[in-house]
Design a protein around this motif. Structure first.
Motif, PDB file in Angstrom:
ATOM      1  N   ILE A 262       0.804  -1.227   0.000  1.00  0.00           N
ATOM      2  CA  ILE A 262       0.000   0.000   0.000  1.00  0.00           C
ATOM      3  C   ILE A 262       0.837   1.277   0.000  1.00  0.00           C
ATOM      4  CG2 ILE A 262      -1.733   1.326   1.298  1.00  0.00           C
ATOM      5  CD1 ILE A 262      -2.847  -1.190  -0.011  1.00  0.00           C
ATOM      6  N   TYR A 263       1.967   1.279   0.713  1.00  0.00           N
ATOM      7  CA  TYR A 263       2.681   2.539   0.970  1.00  0.00           C
ATOM      8  C   TYR A 263       4.001   2.623   0.213  1.00  0.00           C
ATOM      9  CZ  TYR A 263      -0.895   3.105   4.476  1.00  0.00           C
ATOM     10  OH  TYR A 263      -2.109   3.221   5.091  1.00  0.00           O
ATOM     11  N   GLN A 264       4.362   3.868  -0.113  1.00  0.00           N
ATOM     12  CA  GLN A 264       5.601   4.145  -0.840  1.00  0.00           C
ATOM     13  C   GLN A 264       6.583   4.878   0.092  1.00  0.00           C
ATOM     14  OE1 GLN A 264       2.438   5.124  -2.453  1.00  0.00           O
ATOM     15  NE2 GLN A 264       2.512   2.972  -3.071  1.00  0.00           N
ATOM     16  N   ASN A 266       8.351   7.675   1.980  1.00  0.00           N
ATOM     17  CA  ASN A 266       7.792   8.912   2.530  1.00  0.00           C
ATOM     18  C   ASN A 266       8.796   9.424   3.559  1.00  0.00           C
ATOM     19  OD1 ASN A 266       6.229  10.891   3.853  1.00  0.00           O
ATOM     20  ND2 ASN A 266       4.325   9.782   3.449  1.00  0.00           N
ATOM     21  N   LYS A 289       7.368   2.140   6.057  1.00  0.00           N
ATOM     22  CA  LYS A 289       6.043   1.817   5.525  1.00  0.00           C
ATOM     23  C   LYS A 289       5.084   1.373   6.634  1.00  0.00           C
ATOM     24  CE  LYS A 289       7.631   0.823   0.846  1.00  0.00           C
ATOM     25  NZ  LYS A 289       7.656  -0.124  -0.302  1.00  0.00           N
ATOM     26  N   GLN A 292       3.697   4.372   8.469  1.00  0.00           N
ATOM     27  CA  GLN A 292       2.589   4.986   7.737  1.00  0.00           C
ATOM     28  C   GLN A 292       1.295   4.190   7.945  1.00  0.00           C
ATOM     29  OE1 GLN A 292       3.586   6.504   3.577  1.00  0.00           O
ATOM     30  NE2 GLN A 292       5.439   5.307   4.032  1.00  0.00           N
ATOM     31  N   ASN A 326      -6.760  18.245   0.356  1.00  0.00           N
ATOM     32  CA  ASN A 326      -5.435  18.173   0.973  1.00  0.00           C
ATOM     33  C   ASN A 326      -5.144  19.325   1.932  1.00  0.00           C
ATOM     34  OD1 ASN A 326      -3.319  16.229   1.020  1.00  0.00           O
ATOM     35  ND2 ASN A 326      -1.934  17.737   0.126  1.00  0.00           N
ATOM     36  N   THR A 340       1.651  13.141   3.010  1.00  0.00           N
ATOM     37  CA  THR A 340       0.412  12.411   3.284  1.00  0.00           C
ATOM     38  C   THR A 340       0.515  10.947   2.850  1.00  0.00           C
ATOM     39  OG1 THR A 340      -0.488  13.141   1.178  1.00  0.00           O
ATOM     40  CG2 THR A 340      -1.020  14.470   3.127  1.00  0.00           C
ATOM     41  N   CYS A 341      -0.283  10.119   3.529  1.00  0.00           N
ATOM     42  CA  CYS A 341      -0.335   8.682   3.202  1.00  0.00           C
ATOM     43  C   CYS A 341      -1.762   8.186   3.440  1.00  0.00           C
ATOM     44  CB  CYS A 341       0.672   7.900   4.048  1.00  0.00           C
ATOM     45  SG  CYS A 341       0.577   8.217   5.826  1.00  0.00           S
ATOM     46  N   GLN A 343      -3.866   6.626   1.485  1.00  0.00           N
ATOM     47  CA  GLN A 343      -4.317   5.704   0.444  1.00  0.00           C
ATOM     48  C   GLN A 343      -5.538   4.873   0.854  1.00  0.00           C
ATOM     49  OE1 GLN A 343      -1.190   6.468   1.266  1.00  0.00           O
ATOM     50  NE2 GLN A 343       0.332   5.602  -0.133  1.00  0.00           N
ATOM     51  N   THR A 344      -5.671   4.554   2.106  1.00  0.00           N
ATOM     52  CA  THR A 344      -6.755   3.649   2.525  1.00  0.00           C
ATOM     53  C   THR A 344      -7.969   4.395   3.077  1.00  0.00           C
ATOM     54  OG1 THR A 344      -5.955   3.414   4.815  1.00  0.00           O
ATOM     55  CG2 THR A 344      -5.026   1.920   3.159  1.00  0.00           C
ATOM     56  N   SER A 354     -10.188  -0.319   6.337  1.00  0.00           N
ATOM     57  CA  SER A 354     -10.392  -1.175   5.178  1.00  0.00           C
ATOM     58  C   SER A 354     -10.403  -2.624   5.643  1.00  0.00           C
ATOM     59  CB  SER A 354      -9.258  -0.959   4.166  1.00  0.00           C
ATOM     60  OG  SER A 354      -8.042  -1.494   4.685  1.00  0.00           O
TER      61      SER A 354
END
Length: 630
Positions: A262-264, A266, A289, A292, A326, A340-341, A343-344, A354
């Motif tokens: 899910i995470y990149q 950061n 990750k 995050q 944002n 920011t993170c 995504q979910t 989720s």
């Protein structure tokens, strides 16, 4: 005791009356350890300089300073120090003999304030009889002296000298400190709280006052998913995920797989530098990750909790629903979000996990609650722990007593009942115990209240208006990061405020103190740990390496013996191997807090008051049997 015969009653009364007139044992206060096992272990072994004091008292006229240093480190780390000395030179037989004799002198001196029965119980079974003979060497006649020397000589000839020296060293450590107080925050930041807990499990006499970082670990095992998310996030932030995997056997594979997917990268989520070891690239990436992932899971779980507990009055900490394009609206002002993170996040239901997040947190909770070692440590923390302790005229508390600006106790309502001061802390403690006793309840009031203690405005462990974790991660403007402290932290400088707090806890003696942790004392900026004309003593001086740039020292500890109180300020600890090799002790400076005109005795202590009541009961029992003790 009701079945004791008259002679036994008389003997017990004589024994108790005698004990009451022994010198008060030394109490050792330590706080905010934050996983720094090496420094803690050294302070525990040297008794915050108590052993060095005794060695210097006994041998300053006959040993050089180098030899005194060597003897001290032999007592601190007997096995390792002997090996270090062996590497440097071959140790002659007279060294073994002289060392054992020196250690026996120290043990006799250190144990002199205890009853023979208490000393006997502390002796290792292997040499109990021999040690008792040697410790109570009062007869120095020629014949008896030859007897003692023969015992020592035979110990050396049989190759038992190393083991005997180790036993004498650990006995010295045991006798120098009678009781240990740990005033909170064993966990988080540093890498080895598990080793600290293992040491405490074996310690002869102690109590613990829970800290805010301890409470989230207790909360996690008690079933609080919000506390659990905080624990995981903090471990990832400080590069300590191996604590979970290796010490407590938590399998993080499901969490790692989810986070990797899910995470990149950061930049704001890379772990802080681990002061003990370099993380591999993979470890750093996973920690980044995972941090995050847990930050998002934490924010959602805390949002759910705030919504189901309106009595916590924390709606102002619901932030995800205040994000638009944002930007986050805080007090009518829009702030651009960075790093920011999200995504979910489902912006229609921002606090809903989720399906994958739900699976991850449920898996982690099950593992936390079923880890044998973690359960052992948390059970011990509950058995020995409390939010506060009134002991020997002192109030021990990690955080604060929530106060209004005028010094009155802050009041808060839970379940239509109002609580403040001591009653508030008693209410919190009852719910901590209830939550821990029913870990299968994960969203009940008691479990949610454990989380409130971590970050609620009127928590005695947090002591601030709001925890700004979200702002520190996602907003650059530093003014949004400020966490406003409760009035307690300024008012604790006022002697009358401290006196009022002590009185509320039943401590009316003129020599009573509040002994506090939680907030690092910035000695480097001239801040004093002794406040309110000596009524308040703050002993958080920066054991954690993360704080030492702020405090300027490596921690405070406090000693309270029959002569009074002394505060010890410690220099940062290097490492055990270097310390042993160079005899590099951690103690730096001492400051007298409270010097007693008359030496304190057992009868002046909390335990003494219990013994006095027992003596009165025995005297009454003897009186009814038709006899008198005197």
């Amino acid at each position: 005791m009701s079945n004791l015969h008259s002679n036994e009653l008389i003997a017990e009364i004589i024994n108790l009356e005698a004990i009451l007139n022994l010198p008060k044992g030394t109490e050792h206060f330590i706080s905010d350890l934050h996983g720094e096992f090496a420094a803690f272990n050294h302070i525990l072994r040297n008794g915050s300089g108590s052993i060095r004091d005794k060695v210097s008292t006994l041998f300053s006229q006959e040993l050089s300073q180098d030899k005194i240093d060597e003897l001290c480190f032999l007592i601190y780390y007997p096995e390792a120090k002997i090996q270090s000395l062996k590497k440097a030179q071959s140790l002659p037989q007279n060294w073994w003999f002289e060392t054992i004799e020196q250690l026996l002198i120290i043990v006799r001196f250190a144990s002199s304030k205890y009853t023979r029965s208490k000393v006997r119980k502390a002796l290792p079974q292997t040499y109990a009889y021999i040690l008792e003979e040697l410790i109570y060497q009062y007869d120095e006649t020629t014949d008896k002296k030859a007897y003692y020397r023969q015992i020592i000589q035979k110990i050396i000839e049989l190759g038992e000298a190393e083991r005997f020296i180790a036993d004498l060293s650990y006995l010295t450590q045991r006798f120098v400190i009678d009781h240990l107080h740990v005033i909170g925050d064993i966990y988080d930041r540093g890498p080895h709280p598990d080793k600290i807990m293992d040491s405490l499990l074996d310690y002869h006499s102690l109590d613990i006052q829970w800290g805010n970082h301890d409470i989230i670990w207790l909360g996690a095992v008690s079933g609080s998913k919000a506390c659990l998310a905080n624990v995981l996030r903090i471990c990832a932030r400080y590069g300590n995920l191996d604590l979970l995997e290796e010490a407590y056997g938590i399998d993080l594979q499901l969490l790692k797989s989810f986070s990797r997917k899910i995470y990149q990268e950061n930049k704001d989520f890379f772990p802080k530098k681990n002061p003990y070891r370099e993380l591999t690239t993979l470890e750093s990436t996973d920690a980044m990750k995972i941090q995050q992932a847990m930050a998002m899971i934490q924010e959602k779980l805390e949002g759910q909790l705030i919504q189901r507990r309106p009595e916590f009055q924390m709606d102002h900490r619901l932030l995800l629903d205040k994000i638009h394009e944002n930007q986050l609206m805080i007090d009518g002002q829009a702030y651009q979000l960075v790093n920011t993170c999200f995504q979910t996040v489902d912006w229609k239901q921002p606090c809903q996990l989720s399906a994958e997040e739900e699976l991850v947190i449920s898996d982690l909770l099950e593992q936390f609650q079923n880890s044998p070692k973690l359960k052992q440590h948390m059970t011990f923390l509950m058995e020995k722990g409390a939010l506060y302790l009134s002991y020997n005229h002192n109030l021990l508390i990690h955080g604060c007593i929530p106060l209004n600006d005028d010094g009155s106790f802050q009041e808060i309502s839970f379940n239509k009942n109002k609580y403040a001061g001591k009653a508030l802390l008693d209410f919190f403690e009852t719910n901590i115990q209830q939550a821990f006793s029913k870990p299968w309840l994960t969203e009940d009031f008691s479990t949610d209240l454990v989380w409130y203690l971590w970050c609620g405005e009127r928590s005695s462990l947090f002591g601030k208006k709001a925890m700004k974790t979200f702002e520190r991660y996602f907003i650059e403007e530093c003014q949004t990061h400020v966490e406003e402290k409760n009035a307690y932290y300024s008012l604790r400088n006022d002697p009358q405020v401290c006196q009022n707090i002590l009185k509320a806890f039943g401590l009316n003696e003129p020599d009573s103190h509040i002994i506090n942790g939680h907030t690092p004392v910035k000695q480097i900026k001239g801040e004093s740990p002794i406040k309110a004309d000596g009524k308040m003593i703050v002993i958080d001086g920066g054991f954690s390496k993360a704080y030492q740039k702020v405090t300027g020292i490596g921690g405070y500890t406090l000693l309270y013996n029959s002569f009074g109180m002394q505060l010890a300020a410690h220099k940062p600890f290097s490492d055990q191997e270097t310390a042993i090799e160079k005899n590099d002790d951690i103690i730096s400076t001492r400051q007298i807090v409270d010097r007693k005109i008359e030496r304190l005795k057992v009868k002046d202590t909390t335990i003494g008051h219990t013994l006095i009541k027992e003596t009165q009961q025995l005297n009454n029992q003897l009186k009814h049997s038709g006899q008198s003790a005197f």
